[in-house]
Design a protein around this motif. Structure first.
Motif, mmCIF file in Angstrom:
data_model
loop_
_atom_site.group_PDB
_atom_site.id
_atom_site.type_symbol
_atom_site.label_atom_id
_atom_site.label_comp_id
_atom_site.label_asym_id
_atom_site.label_seq_id
_atom_site.Cartn_x
_atom_site.Cartn_y
_atom_site.Cartn_z
ATOM 1 N N ASN A 17 0.810 -1.212 0.000
ATOM 2 C CA ASN A 17 0.000 0.000 0.000
ATOM 3 C C ASN A 17 0.844 1.263 0.000
ATOM 4 O OD1 ASN A 17 1.051 -0.076 2.531
ATOM 5 N ND2 ASN A 17 -0.895 0.213 3.606
ATOM 6 N N GLY A 18 2.173 1.099 -0.105
ATOM 7 C CA GLY A 18 3.049 2.262 -0.165
ATOM 8 C C GLY A 18 3.239 2.971 1.149
ATOM 9 N N MET A 19 2.870 2.333 2.246
ATOM 10 C CA MET A 19 3.037 2.954 3.553
ATOM 11 C C MET A 19 4.515 3.090 3.888
ATOM 12 S SD MET A 19 0.173 3.796 4.988
ATOM 13 C CE MET A 19 0.635 3.917 6.717
ATOM 14 N N PRO A 20 4.910 4.197 4.515
ATOM 15 C CA PRO A 20 6.325 4.345 4.904
ATOM 16 C C PRO A 20 6.681 3.399 6.044
ATOM 17 C CG PRO A 20 5.020 6.146 5.792
ATOM 18 C CD PRO A 20 4.102 5.365 4.890
ATOM 19 N N PHE A 21 7.948 3.058 6.112
ATOM 20 C CA PHE A 21 8.456 2.207 7.195
ATOM 21 C C PHE A 21 9.512 3.024 7.935
ATOM 22 C CE2 PHE A 21 11.112 -0.820 9.315
ATOM 23 C CZ PHE A 21 10.252 -1.843 9.692
ATOM 24 N N GLU A 22 9.192 3.444 9.136
ATOM 25 C CA GLU A 22 10.116 4.270 9.904
ATOM 26 C C GLU A 22 10.861 3.403 10.917
ATOM 27 O OE1 GLU A 22 7.863 7.482 11.505
ATOM 28 O OE2 GLU A 22 7.601 8.448 9.548
ATOM 29 N N ASP A 37 18.443 3.515 4.656
ATOM 30 C CA ASP A 37 18.566 4.894 5.111
ATOM 31 C C ASP A 37 17.278 5.315 5.824
ATOM 32 O OD1 ASP A 37 18.994 7.607 5.430
ATOM 33 O OD2 ASP A 37 19.764 7.905 3.405
ATOM 34 N N THR A 38 17.420 5.791 7.050
ATOM 35 C CA THR A 38 16.237 6.209 7.809
ATOM 36 C C THR A 38 15.524 7.388 7.157
ATOM 37 O OG1 THR A 38 17.583 7.644 9.206
ATOM 38 C CG2 THR A 38 17.167 5.413 10.010
ATOM 39 N N SER A 39 16.226 8.137 6.327
ATOM 40 C CA SER A 39 15.611 9.303 5.685
ATOM 41 C C SER A 39 14.794 8.908 4.458
ATOM 42 C CB SER A 39 16.685 10.331 5.288
ATOM 43 O OG SER A 39 17.486 9.840 4.231
ATOM 44 N N ASP A 40 14.806 7.624 4.110
ATOM 45 C CA ASP A 40 14.033 7.140 2.960
ATOM 46 C C ASP A 40 13.082 6.043 3.435
ATOM 47 O OD1 ASP A 40 12.973 6.423 0.561
ATOM 48 O OD2 ASP A 40 14.832 5.619 -0.289
ATOM 49 N N PRO A 41 12.001 6.433 4.135
ATOM 50 C CA PRO A 41 11.112 5.419 4.730
ATOM 51 C C PRO A 41 10.275 4.658 3.713
ATOM 52 C CG PRO A 41 10.184 7.613 5.015
ATOM 53 C CD PRO A 41 11.552 7.807 4.421
ATOM 54 N N MET A 42 10.361 5.039 2.441
ATOM 55 C CA MET A 42 9.588 4.317 1.431
ATOM 56 C C MET A 42 10.318 3.081 0.926
ATOM 57 S SD MET A 42 7.077 6.216 1.684
ATOM 58 C CE MET A 42 6.027 5.342 0.532
ATOM 59 N N GLN A 43 11.573 2.946 1.315
ATOM 60 C CA GLN A 43 12.355 1.806 0.854
ATOM 61 C C GLN A 43 12.960 1.091 2.050
ATOM 62 O OE1 GLN A 43 15.699 2.705 -1.743
ATOM 63 N NE2 GLN A 43 15.154 0.970 -3.037
ATOM 64 N N LEU A 44 12.527 -0.138 2.267
ATOM 65 C CA LEU A 44 13.039 -0.952 3.371
ATOM 66 C C LEU A 44 14.123 -1.874 2.829
ATOM 67 C CD1 LEU A 44 12.879 -1.957 6.289
ATOM 68 C CD2 LEU A 44 11.001 -3.464 5.583
ATOM 69 N N VAL A 45 15.323 -1.791 3.406
ATOM 70 C CA VAL A 45 16.486 -2.477 2.839
ATOM 71 C C VAL A 45 17.100 -3.415 3.880
ATOM 72 C CG1 VAL A 45 18.752 -2.178 1.752
ATOM 73 C CG2 VAL A 45 16.942 -0.480 1.370
ATOM 74 N N HIS A 46 17.369 -4.647 3.462
ATOM 75 C CA HIS A 46 18.064 -5.616 4.311
ATOM 76 C C HIS A 46 19.184 -6.268 3.508
ATOM 77 C CE1 HIS A 46 14.128 -5.360 6.326
ATOM 78 N NE2 HIS A 46 14.771 -5.677 7.435
ATOM 79 N N THR A 47 20.311 -6.470 4.164
ATOM 80 C CA THR A 47 21.435 -7.168 3.540
ATOM 81 C C THR A 47 21.624 -8.488 4.274
ATOM 82 O OG1 THR A 47 22.432 -5.069 2.915
ATOM 83 C CG2 THR A 47 23.878 -7.005 2.945
#
Length: 284
Positions: free
Chosen positions: A41-46, A70-80
């Motif tokens: 749904n495009g919800m931000p992830f903070e 990056d915490t400043s980009d809540p629309m993209q959740l990144v895991h390595t």
């Protein structure tokens, strides 16, 4: 607050994973991938730097993974993710458009906002750079609020360097010092050879005004803390990220409990002074 994708309704069950879409995959190393995730749904992830999520491979299982974005980009959740078991193997086989379950964020992260005004020394070993990257992003985004910024990174070989493009980018900045070292050199490697703790000796920072973030194998963290202490850094200002057998992520199941401390709930980032005994306690 967790919000159920597509409905924007608060989720009351913290054990219920939400379904995210894989929108990007990057093979960082032969055994390590970075997944970019997005809520349908495009919800931000903070989240805060250093926190982690429980990632669920449907039909396979669930594991804790630090957030590396990056915490400043809540629309993209990144895991390595490093492939070390059947669940991470399942993540490595995902394709864009596939789904993944996400619970979180959980835990206590790096205290970036509490160390403003200090010199900052960030020491990473191997995959330990991934949980540190959000803290680096946050420090650099607010660069004027910190003193000297030093990033020290070590890997087994040049081919094991994580986020290599970003290391080059950071090395090109004039407002921080980056030093990289490898355990074993290969042909053409122009850099240092040894262990990352060696870099602490000559790094430029004021020990009395320094806070340090350390993440990597526990033996590396133990020697890094000692090297920082030898330079005069008060170990109460040294923070480490612990990796333990976390299952529920809420402090309920007890798998990551040491005394009155739950790594999932009270960590994974701790001031070293508060958990120094964990470094000598073998995980059950």
């Amino acid at each position: 607050m967790n919000v159920h994708p597509g409905t924007a309704k608060p989720v009351e069950d913290p054990m219920l994973p939400l379904t995210y879409e894989v929108v990007g995959i990057k093979k960082e190393l032969p055994d390590t991938v970075t997944l970019d995730l997005r809520a349908p749904n495009g919800m931000p992830f903070e989240f805060e730097p250093g926190q982690f999520n429980m990632l669920y491979a449907f039909g396979v299982g669930e594991i804790p993974i630090s957030i590396s974005g990056d915490t400043s980009d809540p629309m993209q959740l990144v895991h390595t993710i490093r492939v070390v078991g059947k669940v991470s193997q399942a993540f490595a086989k995902l394709k864009e458009g596939d789904s993944i379950g996400v619970r979180g964020p959980y835990g206590v992260g790096w205290p970036v906002n509490n160390i403003k005004g200090s010199d900052v020394v960030i020491v990473g070993g191997g995959l330990g750079l991934a949980p540190l990257r959000p803290a680096i992003y946050s420090v650099l985004a607010n660069r004027g609020q910190f003193g000297n910024v030093v990033i020290l990174y070590g890997a087994r070989t040049p081919n094991d360097l994580l986020f290599e493009e970003q290391l080059h980018e950071w090395r090109g900045r004039f407002d921080l010092h980056l030093d990289v070292i490898v355990d074993r050199a290969e042909a053409g490697w122009p850099g240092r050879v040894g262990v990352v703790t060696q870099l602490i000796d000559n790094a430029v920072f004021d020990p009395e005004e320094t806070a340090a973030f350390v993440c990597g194998p526990e033996i590396m963290m133990r020697y890094a803390v000692q090297a920082l202490a030898d330079r005069g850094v008060d170990t109460k200002n040294v923070y480490v990220s612990m990796e333990r057998n976390m299952h529920c992520a809420l402090g309920f199941c007890g798998h990551c409990q040491f005394g009155g401390t739950f790594v999932c709930r009270d960590g994974p980032v701790f001031a070293y002074d508060t958990i120094s005994e964990l470094f000598t306690t073998r995980e059950a």
